[in-house]
Design an enzyme around this catalytic site. Structure first.
Site, PDB file in Angstrom:
ATOM      1  N   ARG A  94      14.176  38.012 -10.336  1.00 35.27           N
ATOM      2  CA  ARG A  94      15.214  37.585 -11.284  1.00 35.27           C
ATOM      3  C   ARG A  94      14.976  36.182 -11.818  1.00 35.27           C
ATOM      4  O   ARG A  94      15.531  35.806 -12.852  1.00 35.27           O
ATOM      5  CB  ARG A  94      16.590  37.680 -10.614  1.00 35.27           C
ATOM      6  CG  ARG A  94      17.072  39.116 -10.409  1.00 35.27           C
ATOM      7  CD  ARG A  94      18.304  39.158  -9.532  1.00 35.27           C
ATOM      8  NE  ARG A  94      19.388  38.372 -10.064  1.00 35.27           N
ATOM      9  CZ  ARG A  94      20.491  38.050  -9.374  1.00 35.27           C
ATOM     10  NH1 ARG A  94      20.604  38.436  -8.110  1.00 35.27           N
ATOM     11  NH2 ARG A  94      21.443  37.341  -9.930  1.00 35.27           N
ATOM     12  N   GLN A 114       4.698  38.587   5.603  1.00 37.49           N
ATOM     13  CA  GLN A 114       5.347  39.901   5.631  1.00 37.49           C
ATOM     14  C   GLN A 114       4.770  40.752   4.503  1.00 37.49           C
ATOM     15  O   GLN A 114       5.041  40.520   3.327  1.00 37.49           O
ATOM     16  CB  GLN A 114       6.866  39.787   5.463  1.00 37.49           C
ATOM     17  CG  GLN A 114       7.565  41.144   5.596  1.00 37.49           C
ATOM     18  CD  GLN A 114       9.021  41.106   5.168  1.00 37.49           C
ATOM     19  OE1 GLN A 114       9.431  40.213   4.436  1.00 37.49           O
ATOM     20  NE2 GLN A 114       9.806  42.080   5.611  1.00 37.49           N
ATOM     21  N   THR A 125      14.944  42.505   6.129  1.00 34.10           N
ATOM     22  CA  THR A 125      15.080  41.197   6.773  1.00 34.10           C
ATOM     23  C   THR A 125      14.731  41.243   8.266  1.00 34.10           C
ATOM     24  O   THR A 125      14.180  40.276   8.806  1.00 34.10           O
ATOM     25  CB  THR A 125      16.514  40.672   6.603  1.00 34.10           C
ATOM     26  OG1 THR A 125      17.449  41.689   7.016  1.00 34.10           O
ATOM     27  CG2 THR A 125      16.784  40.311   5.142  1.00 34.10           C
ATOM     28  N   TYR A 162      17.449  31.057   5.414  1.00 35.69           N
ATOM     29  CA  TYR A 162      16.888  31.672   4.214  1.00 35.69           C
ATOM     30  C   TYR A 162      16.445  30.587   3.239  1.00 35.69           C
ATOM     31  O   TYR A 162      17.199  29.650   2.939  1.00 35.69           O
ATOM     32  CB  TYR A 162      17.923  32.585   3.543  1.00 35.69           C
ATOM     33  CG  TYR A 162      18.188  33.845   4.346  1.00 35.69           C
ATOM     34  CD1 TYR A 162      17.621  35.060   3.986  1.00 35.69           C
ATOM     35  CD2 TYR A 162      18.985  33.804   5.489  1.00 35.69           C
ATOM     36  CE1 TYR A 162      17.843  36.210   4.737  1.00 35.69           C
ATOM     37  CE2 TYR A 162      19.220  34.942   6.242  1.00 35.69           C
ATOM     38  CZ  TYR A 162      18.648  36.142   5.863  1.00 35.69           C
ATOM     39  OH  TYR A 162      18.862  37.273   6.603  1.00 35.69           O
ATOM     40  N   GLY A 163      15.228  30.722   2.732  1.00 31.46           N
ATOM     41  CA  GLY A 163      14.681  29.707   1.849  1.00 31.46           C
ATOM     42  C   GLY A 163      15.424  29.535   0.553  1.00 31.46           C
ATOM     43  O   GLY A 163      15.356  28.465  -0.070  1.00 31.46           O
ATOM     44  N   ASP A 164      16.149  30.562   0.126  1.00 26.70           N
ATOM     45  CA  ASP A 164      16.920  30.460  -1.115  1.00 26.70           C
ATOM     46  C   ASP A 164      18.395  30.150  -0.857  1.00 26.70           C
ATOM     47  O   ASP A 164      19.231  30.298  -1.744  1.00 26.70           O
ATOM     48  CB  ASP A 164      16.779  31.737  -1.955  1.00 26.70           C
ATOM     49  CG  ASP A 164      17.236  32.994  -1.225  1.00 26.70           C
ATOM     50  OD1 ASP A 164      17.700  32.886  -0.060  1.00 26.70           O
ATOM     51  OD2 ASP A 164      17.135  34.092  -1.809  1.00 26.70           O
ATOM     52  N   LYS A 186       5.109   1.392 -16.828  1.00 25.40           N
ATOM     53  CA  LYS A 186       4.429   2.297 -15.908  1.00 25.40           C
ATOM     54  C   LYS A 186       3.485   1.491 -15.025  1.00 25.40           C
ATOM     55  O   LYS A 186       2.637   0.758 -15.515  1.00 25.40           O
ATOM     56  CB  LYS A 186       3.651   3.356 -16.695  1.00 25.40           C
ATOM     57  CG  LYS A 186       3.025   4.465 -15.840  1.00 25.40           C
ATOM     58  CD  LYS A 186       1.652   4.163 -15.305  1.00 25.40           C
ATOM     59  CE  LYS A 186       0.626   3.976 -16.382  1.00 25.40           C
ATOM     60  NZ  LYS A 186      -0.757   3.775 -15.771  1.00 25.40           N
ATOM     61  N   ASN A 199      -4.212  -0.234 -21.773  1.00 24.73           N
ATOM     62  CA  ASN A 199      -4.707  -0.144 -20.404  1.00 24.73           C
ATOM     63  C   ASN A 199      -5.746   0.939 -20.183  1.00 24.73           C
ATOM     64  O   ASN A 199      -6.320   1.021 -19.094  1.00 24.73           O
ATOM     65  CB  ASN A 199      -3.527   0.077 -19.439  1.00 24.73           C
ATOM     66  CG  ASN A 199      -2.700   1.296 -19.800  1.00 24.73           C
ATOM     67  OD1 ASN A 199      -2.562   1.635 -20.970  1.00 24.73           O
ATOM     68  ND2 ASN A 199      -2.143   1.955 -18.801  1.00 24.73           N
ATOM     69  N   TYR A 200      -6.045   1.751 -21.170  1.00 18.48           N
ATOM     70  CA  TYR A 200      -6.934   2.898 -20.963  1.00 18.48           C
ATOM     71  C   TYR A 200      -8.041   2.877 -22.012  1.00 18.48           C
ATOM     72  O   TYR A 200      -7.776   2.812 -23.211  1.00 18.48           O
ATOM     73  CB  TYR A 200      -6.107   4.184 -21.067  1.00 18.48           C
ATOM     74  CG  TYR A 200      -6.876   5.459 -20.813  1.00 18.48           C
ATOM     75  CD1 TYR A 200      -7.619   5.623 -19.651  1.00 18.48           C
ATOM     76  CD2 TYR A 200      -6.824   6.514 -21.720  1.00 18.48           C
ATOM     77  CE1 TYR A 200      -8.311   6.801 -19.404  1.00 18.48           C
ATOM     78  CE2 TYR A 200      -7.501   7.702 -21.477  1.00 18.48           C
ATOM     79  CZ  TYR A 200      -8.251   7.842 -20.321  1.00 18.48           C
ATOM     80  OH  TYR A 200      -8.928   9.013 -20.080  1.00 18.48           O
TER      81      TYR A 200
END
Length: 455
Positions: free
Chosen positions: A20, A77, A83, A105-107, A340, A375-376
């Site tokens: 999803r 898995q 589960t 649960y990772g989510d 930067k 600088n580059y």
């Protein structure tokens, strides 16, 4: 007396395809407040000092291995049969482990450490439940699995929504999926779980029913914040989780002495640090790695990431601070200035339309509008050093590597390619020519030519 001194292992289920989300990025690596959701969860679990951490992966496991590296063992898995089957894949990684196992649960990234501790404490209560389940009571129970429990929290039965009767679905106590089980019980119970159900899967929740058939009790504790067990399965749910996180962080910031002019327009990162009496105007965004000291003003439409702002600093509006930016006490950064990997010394100013990259600017220096540090060179980055109290005139280009001495002046419009000594004036311009009447003659000739073409 409750004994919660047992070693702890964390098992995080993250084997789902996350279809999803419609993304090539693994679902649990999608960021909230600039941090992958699974890392929010692991950081909370780390406060319990687990002896082992295992993440069960399937689709996209290479991404998890690359991101988590030494933080957790990866169990695979494949195929994905539910589960219960997922937790079984962690058995090898937990070989020889004796203690408690917390299944997450990772989510579901925002489970509070105190909730995890409460689950472990309940597992060690005097009635010694075989399994402790975290329940919640949402406003709309939707299609969550149900927990049928006695008044004292003992579980009579657990049932997935697909398999529940209408009477069972009328129960509003829902299963979050999070469990605490002693390692001595976990895999023995899982071995007895079957897949005779509507989905043909091995449900983790069935270990509660297996324990009940063996005459053992299981218990539920109920979170007082259903949001902490909200799963994230789509971009819309990711955005909703971000909104909840930001709302809580804004409230915390204001409670700690930060003024937010329009709180709903300010977005923090997971590690943003703010001092007291900081004022943040509307539409400010913090990326990771920002530390702000006291009495700092951040004007509207500014973006900060990887930056340090010392006390009394003011930036913006429309300022951009990139990683490595360090603004020392009382320095000022104005509109459309980008910094930067550069240090702006105490009391130094860069007020307009300036780029300072890979640079050191001394205390009290003034950087004129339109100044850039070049600088580059197309292959390598080089550094510009500007001394204390130096004055850099507008529209100057400082071609690195170059050093501008203390109290030196670079005249407006100069392109500086060689070092400027202390107290020196550097003026690098083409000769200014004056041709009286030339413009009038040019306009007359062009008007005549245009008239001839249109006649």
């Amino acid at each position: 007396m409750t004994d919660t001194a047992s070693p702890l292992a964390i098992v995080v289920l993250a084997a789902g395809k996350g279809t999803r989300m419609k993304s090539s990025l693994h679902k649990v690596l999608h960021p909230i407040a600039g941090r992958p959701m699974i890392e929010h969860l692991l950081a909370s679990a780390d406060t319990l000092a687990p002896a082992r951490s295992v993440v069960v992966a399937g689709h996209g496991r290479e991404q998890l291995e690359a991101r988590l590296k030494e933080r957790a063992a990866i169990a695979v898995q494949d195929p994905q049969l539910g589960t219960g089957h997922a937790v079984q894949q962690a058995e090898a990684a937990l070989e020889g482990f004796t203690g408690d196992v917390l299944i997450l649960y990772g989510d579901v990234p925002f489970v509070r450490p105190e909730t995890m501790r409460a689950m472990i404490a309940r597992l060690h209560a005097e009635d010694a439940p075989a399994v402790v389940v975290l329940g919640f009571e949402p406003e709309d129970p939707l299609r969550y699995g149900r927990i049928l429990a006695h008044d004292d929290g003992r579980i009579a039965m657990m049932v997935e929504y697909k398999d529940a009767s209408e009477e069972q679905r009328a129960c509003t106590l829902c299963n979050s999926g999070l469990m605490a089980v002693k390692s001595a019980d976990l895999f023995a119970l899982l071995a007895k779980v079957g897949n005779d159900n509507a989905a043909g899967e091995y449900y983790l929740t069935d270990i509660v029913n297996v324990a009940a058939l063996e005459g053992r009790s299981c218990a539920v504790i109920v979170t007082d914040d259903p949001d902490e067990v909200g799963g994230i399965n789509s971009r819309a749910e990711l955005a909703a989780a971000e909104a909840r996180w930001q709302a809580r962080r804004r409230e915390e910031a204001m409670a700690e002495g930060v003024t937010l002019i329009a709180p709903e327009t300010v977005f923090f990162a997971w590690d943003t640090q703010l001092g007291q009496d900081v004022t943040i105007e509307p539409n400010v965004v913090f990326g990771p790695g920002v530390t702000v000291a006291s009495e700092v003003v951040i004007h509207a439409f500014s973006h900060l990431e990887g930056a340090v702002l010392e006390s009394g600093v003011a930036i913006g509006p429309y300022a951009r601070l990139r990683p490595g930016a360090a603004l020392r006490k009382g320095s000022k950064v104005g509109n459309f200035v980008e910094i930067k990997n550069a240090e702006l010394g105490e009391g130094a100013k860069a007020n307009h339309l300036t780029y300072l990259g890979d640079a050191s600017v001394g205390a009290g220096a003034n950087i004129g509008a339109g100044t850039i540090t070049c600088n580059y060179d197309g292959y390598f980055k080089h550094r510009t050093v500007i001394g204390a109290r130096a004055f850099i005139g507008s529209n100057s280009a400082l071609v690195a590597p170059v050093k501008i001495g203390a109290d030196a002046i670079v005249a407006a419009g100069s392109t500086v390619t060689r070092d400027v000594a202390d107290g020196e004036l550097r003026l690098v311009r083409g000769e200014q020519l004056v041709k009286p009447g030339w413009a009038d003659r040019f306009h007359d000739a062009m008007k005549k030519k245009k008239a001839e073409k249109t006649s």
